[in-house]
Design an enzyme around this catalytic site. Structure first.
Site, PDB file in Angstrom:
ATOM      1  N   LEU A 110      39.541   9.917  38.177  1.00 41.48           N
ATOM      2  CA  LEU A 110      38.128   9.883  37.796  1.00 41.48           C
ATOM      3  C   LEU A 110      37.939   9.647  36.301  1.00 41.48           C
ATOM      4  CD1 LEU A 110      35.175  10.224  38.622  1.00 41.48           C
ATOM      5  CD2 LEU A 110      35.443  12.693  38.247  1.00 41.48           C
ATOM      6  N   HIS A 111      37.067   8.718  35.977  1.00 43.13           N
ATOM      7  CA  HIS A 111      36.745   8.428  34.579  1.00 43.13           C
ATOM      8  C   HIS A 111      35.339   7.868  34.476  1.00 43.13           C
ATOM      9  CE1 HIS A 111      38.489   4.786  36.337  1.00 43.13           C
ATOM     10  NE2 HIS A 111      37.801   4.077  35.455  1.00 43.13           N
TER      11      HIS A 111
END
Ligand SMILES: [Zn+2]
Length: 151
Positions: A110-111
């Site tokens: 996740l980013h």
């Protein structure tokens, strides 16, 4: 450790590889927290294109814990403030691409993208590719943002 205990970093994950590189400057990690970190995008849409990523590999937005989200978004804010100080953008695109179909280059880690925007720029999130015109090197961006984050 940024991955499951005892395992090697997931092959090809740019975030895990960067966290484990032992040289934040070389891999453009500009800030580290306990649960999240800030890193320059190596293939930026615009100079100053940052990402706030979780330290933990695996899962997307729906799998993230509240404390992870809180720290990641706090780093989004810090990154935006540093960009404002260093680049004076007029606005930002801030967002998450969930899944390859939505343009996620690293779908399992996740980013949040933070892309500075300027009035009159021609660079509206070319998620599907296209020419990227950059006025400065990643090393120069790193130095400017690292300075802004510590000032
Ligand atoms: Zn990863």
């Amino acid at each position: 450790m940024s991955y499951v205990s005892g395992a090697a970093p997931p092959a090809g994950c740019v975030f895990c590889t960067a966290l484990d590189a032992g040289d934040d400057r070389r891999v453009f990690v500009v800030e580290r927290g306990a649960r999240a970190f800030l890193i320059l995008n190596a293939f930026p849409y615009a100079s100053g294109h940052l990402m706030a990523a979780l330290v933990r590999h695996g899962g997307g937005l729906l799998e993230a814990a509240p404390a992870e989200l809180a720290e990641m978004m706090a780093l989004v804010q810090r990154g935006m403030r540093a960009l404002l100080a260093a680049y004076r953008p007029d606005g930002f695109n801030v967002g998450v691409n969930e899944g390859r179909v939505a343009g996620a280059g690293v779908p399992d880690h996740l980013h949040v993208h933070v892309v500075p925007r300027w009035n009159g720029d021609t660079n509206f999130m070319p998620v599907l590719g296209g020419a990227r015109v950059l006025p400065e090197s990643l090393d120069a961006t790193y130095q400017r943002l690292a300075a802004a984050l510590t000032s």
